[in-house]
Design an enzyme around this catalytic site. Structure first.
Site, PDB file in Angstrom:
ATOM      1  N   SER A 128      10.545 -10.476  14.592  1.00  0.00           N
ATOM      2  CA  SER A 128      11.577  -9.569  15.102  1.00  0.00           C
ATOM      3  C   SER A 128      12.139 -10.083  16.414  1.00  0.00           C
ATOM      4  O   SER A 128      11.434 -10.708  17.213  1.00  0.00           O
ATOM      5  CB  SER A 128      10.961  -8.183  15.315  1.00  0.00           C
ATOM      6  OG  SER A 128      11.817  -7.350  16.061  1.00  0.00           O
ATOM      7  N   ALA A 129      13.410  -9.764  16.651  1.00  0.00           N
ATOM      8  CA  ALA A 129      14.027 -10.093  17.943  1.00  0.00           C
ATOM      9  C   ALA A 129      13.420  -9.295  19.084  1.00  0.00           C
ATOM     10  O   ALA A 129      13.677  -9.608  20.250  1.00  0.00           O
ATOM     11  CB  ALA A 129      15.532  -9.833  17.874  1.00  0.00           C
ATOM     12  N   THR A 130      12.599  -8.296  18.760  1.00  0.00           N
ATOM     13  CA  THR A 130      11.927  -7.542  19.838  1.00  0.00           C
ATOM     14  C   THR A 130      10.985  -8.431  20.645  1.00  0.00           C
ATOM     15  O   THR A 130      10.605  -8.064  21.767  1.00  0.00           O
ATOM     16  CB  THR A 130      11.117  -6.358  19.276  1.00  0.00           C
ATOM     17  OG1 THR A 130      10.176  -6.836  18.320  1.00  0.00           O
ATOM     18  CG2 THR A 130      12.020  -5.324  18.644  1.00  0.00           C
TER      19      THR A 130
ATOM     20  N   PHE B 281      17.294  -9.560  13.595  1.00  0.00           N
ATOM     21  CA  PHE B 281      17.978  -8.685  14.538  1.00  0.00           C
ATOM     22  C   PHE B 281      18.043  -7.272  13.906  1.00  0.00           C
ATOM     23  O   PHE B 281      17.005  -6.636  13.776  1.00  0.00           O
ATOM     24  CB  PHE B 281      19.297  -9.320  14.987  1.00  0.00           C
ATOM     25  CG  PHE B 281      19.023 -10.326  16.098  1.00  0.00           C
ATOM     26  CD1 PHE B 281      19.365 -10.056  17.408  1.00  0.00           C
ATOM     27  CD2 PHE B 281      18.338 -11.520  15.825  1.00  0.00           C
ATOM     28  CE1 PHE B 281      19.052 -10.947  18.432  1.00  0.00           C
ATOM     29  CE2 PHE B 281      18.019 -12.411  16.838  1.00  0.00           C
ATOM     30  CZ  PHE B 281      18.385 -12.123  18.147  1.00  0.00           C
ATOM     31  N   ASN B 282      19.143  -6.761  13.467  1.00  0.00           N
ATOM     32  CA  ASN B 282      19.186  -5.367  12.994  1.00  0.00           C
ATOM     33  C   ASN B 282      19.635  -5.294  11.533  1.00  0.00           C
ATOM     34  O   ASN B 282      20.832  -5.214  11.260  1.00  0.00           O
ATOM     35  CB  ASN B 282      20.138  -4.540  13.870  1.00  0.00           C
ATOM     36  CG  ASN B 282      19.686  -4.476  15.310  1.00  0.00           C
ATOM     37  OD1 ASN B 282      19.880  -5.412  16.078  1.00  0.00           O
ATOM     38  ND2 ASN B 282      19.071  -3.378  15.685  1.00  0.00           N
TER      39      ASN B 282
ATOM     40  N   ASP C 244      -3.965  -3.009   0.432  1.00  0.00           N
ATOM     41  CA  ASP C 244      -3.732  -3.115   1.869  1.00  0.00           C
ATOM     42  C   ASP C 244      -4.004  -4.554   2.303  1.00  0.00           C
ATOM     43  O   ASP C 244      -4.971  -5.169   1.831  1.00  0.00           O
ATOM     44  CB  ASP C 244      -4.668  -2.145   2.609  1.00  0.00           C
ATOM     45  CG  ASP C 244      -4.296  -1.950   4.064  1.00  0.00           C
ATOM     46  OD1 ASP C 244      -4.430  -2.934   4.844  1.00  0.00           O
ATOM     47  OD2 ASP C 244      -3.872  -0.853   4.435  1.00  0.00           O
TER      48      ASP C 244
ATOM     49  N   TYR D 268       4.888  -2.554  19.363  1.00  0.00           N
ATOM     50  CA  TYR D 268       5.380  -3.143  18.121  1.00  0.00           C
ATOM     51  C   TYR D 268       5.789  -4.595  18.340  1.00  0.00           C
ATOM     52  O   TYR D 268       5.379  -5.498  17.602  1.00  0.00           O
ATOM     53  CB  TYR D 268       6.569  -2.336  17.586  1.00  0.00           C
ATOM     54  CG  TYR D 268       7.363  -3.090  16.540  1.00  0.00           C
ATOM     55  CD1 TYR D 268       6.829  -3.351  15.287  1.00  0.00           C
ATOM     56  CD2 TYR D 268       8.652  -3.561  16.823  1.00  0.00           C
ATOM     57  CE1 TYR D 268       7.554  -4.059  14.332  1.00  0.00           C
ATOM     58  CE2 TYR D 268       9.379  -4.260  15.869  1.00  0.00           C
ATOM     59  CZ  TYR D 268       8.829  -4.505  14.634  1.00  0.00           C
ATOM     60  OH  TYR D 268       9.545  -5.213  13.697  1.00  0.00           O
TER      61      TYR D 268
ATOM     62  N   ASN E 221       0.819  -1.215   0.000  1.00  0.00           N
ATOM     63  CA  ASN E 221       0.000   0.000   0.000  1.00  0.00           C
ATOM     64  C   ASN E 221       0.852   1.263   0.000  1.00  0.00           C
ATOM     65  O   ASN E 221       0.324   2.377   0.033  1.00  0.00           O
ATOM     66  CB  ASN E 221      -0.975   0.014   1.186  1.00  0.00           C
ATOM     67  CG  ASN E 221      -0.281   0.121   2.533  1.00  0.00           C
ATOM     68  OD1 ASN E 221       0.954   0.173   2.616  1.00  0.00           O
ATOM     69  ND2 ASN E 221      -1.063   0.147   3.603  1.00  0.00           N
TER      70      ASN E 221
ATOM     71  N   LYS F 155       4.146  -8.368  16.890  1.00  0.00           N
ATOM     72  CA  LYS F 155       4.891  -9.455  16.258  1.00  0.00           C
ATOM     73  C   LYS F 155       4.659 -10.774  16.997  1.00  0.00           C
ATOM     74  O   LYS F 155       4.468 -11.828  16.378  1.00  0.00           O
ATOM     75  CB  LYS F 155       6.388  -9.121  16.227  1.00  0.00           C
ATOM     76  CG  LYS F 155       6.755  -8.016  15.252  1.00  0.00           C
ATOM     77  CD  LYS F 155       6.478  -8.407  13.809  1.00  0.00           C
ATOM     78  CE  LYS F 155       7.010  -7.402  12.816  1.00  0.00           C
ATOM     79  NZ  LYS F 155       6.680  -7.764  11.423  1.00  0.00           N
TER      80      LYS F 155
ATOM     81  N   LYS G  73       6.577  -0.583  11.778  1.00  0.00           N
ATOM     82  CA  LYS G  73       7.725  -1.094  12.529  1.00  0.00           C
ATOM     83  C   LYS G  73       8.458  -0.078  13.388  1.00  0.00           C
ATOM     84  O   LYS G  73       9.560  -0.370  13.865  1.00  0.00           O
ATOM     85  CB  LYS G  73       8.725  -1.740  11.554  1.00  0.00           C
ATOM     86  CG  LYS G  73       9.287  -0.774  10.516  1.00  0.00           C
ATOM     87  CD  LYS G  73      10.331  -1.451   9.644  1.00  0.00           C
ATOM     88  CE  LYS G  73      10.998  -0.458   8.708  1.00  0.00           C
ATOM     89  NZ  LYS G  73      12.078  -1.058   7.911  1.00  0.00           N
TER      90      LYS G  73
END
Length: 339
Positions: free
Chosen positions: A124-126, A177-178, A58, A148, A32, A152, A84
């Protein structure tokens, strides 16, 4: 395979699209453009030499997803589409749960209707939260500390419950990770709207003069140089991880979780220092107070992905910086042409 990439013109999606096309797969993009640029699709075509379809839509539009899955005879989906920015998720949690969680449910409903049951999810590692031990392996307790990260984790749990209800699904959850760096062509890379949230694009914009200086949040951590240490992974290594996960799912039912990182912690000062060496000039910076929620050290145990997927991160910090600079040079030329 015919593969649909939701969020396919975003940072990681665009690089994965190039890699999949180069590997002989038929790719369809779905986006989108809320945090990407429509011109990315043309640049993906330029890199690959293929006319890759791009559907504007979307992920919460279930009917359009069903139509797209049928029209392009999709075999598998890689689900990148999602908001994100951690700070924004704290300010606007409902926006994040609506887009990331409700959007994922819409996608899975569409896949069920189209009988497409193979999906790689961009996690995500979050989801781990504050490390209880290092390096972080896939068995580490999950305790995300912001909305966030919680979106996830919720999508991971939905996918795990879906597999329990229907064992014919093939699911890979990839905990990044990053991601940093860019494609070697310099034609695609991380292109955030507004002021960047991540270190590398911020450094690049300071180096180009677009931003005045870099704020280094804390230099009193218990680390090698006092600044925070993170696991930075080149975006093309990350893209290879998606291809490896897809290949794995062809022979395996159920749900598997994989960390994707290098397993090597790199400090803020180390990353900035490497960037300075590559461009041959200093990056203006100043020390600021720590940010709430920032961790001293965070890095991955990637042994499961190494052994199960036969996947390894091959590029180093120098590669990340040089490819990022190539992209920043091209990006600056784009901005100049718009003025």
């Amino acid at each position: 395979m015919n593969i649909l990439l939701t969020g396919g013109t975003g940072y990681i999606g665009s690089h994965t699209a190039v890699l999949l096309a180069d590997a002989g797969h038929t790719v369809v993009l779905f986006d989108n453009f809320c945090n990407s640029n429509k011109t990315v699709s043309a640049r993906i075509n330029q890199i690959t030499g293929h006319d890759i379809p791009c559907v504007e839509g979307d992920v919460r539009d279930t009917k359009l997803l069903v139509k797209t899955l049928h029209e392009f005879q999709i075999d598998a989906v890689i689900h990148f589409a999602g908001l994100k920015a951690v700070g924004e998720s704290v300010r606007e949690p409902l926006k994040y749960f609506d887009n990331n969680v409700a959007g994922s449910i819409s996608l899975l409903e569409a896949m069920q209707k189209a009988s497409v049951k193979t999906i790689v999810f961009s996690s995500s590692a979050t989801v781990y939260g504050k490390p209880q031990y290092l390096p972080l392996d896939e068995a580490h307790p999950l305790n995300p500390i912001n909305p966030y990260g919680r979106t996830k984790l919720q999508v991971e749990e939905i996918l795990q419950d879906l597999v329990k209800s229907d064992p014919s699904w093939r699911v890979a959850l990839l905990r990044y990770f990053n991601p940093v760096g860019a494609h070697d062509s310099g034609l695609i890379g991380e292109d955030p709207n507004g002021i960047p949230n991540n270190l590398m694009p911020y450094v690049m914009q300071v180096a180009s003069g677009k931003l005045p200086h870099l704020n280094i949040f804390g230099n009193d951590y218990d680390t090698k140089d006092g600044t925070g240490e993170r696991d930075y992974i080149h975006v093309m290594d990350l893209a290879q991880g998606h291809l490896a996960a897809l290949n794995y799912l062809q022979d395996h039912l159920g749900c598997e979780i994989f960390n994707l990182g290098t397993g090597i912690p790199v400090s803020v000062l180390e990353l900035v220092g490497t960037y300075e060496k590559v461009i041959g000039k200093k990056i203006p910076s100043q020390i600021a107070s720590r940010r709430e929620g920032d961790l001293a050290v965070c890095y991955a145990d990637t042994s499961k992905a190494n052994h199960t997927l036969n996947w390894y991160a091959l590029k180093d910090v120098h590669d990340m910086c040089t490819s990022g600079i190539r992209w920043q040079t091209f990006r600056s030329s784009l901005e100049g042409s718009r003025e």
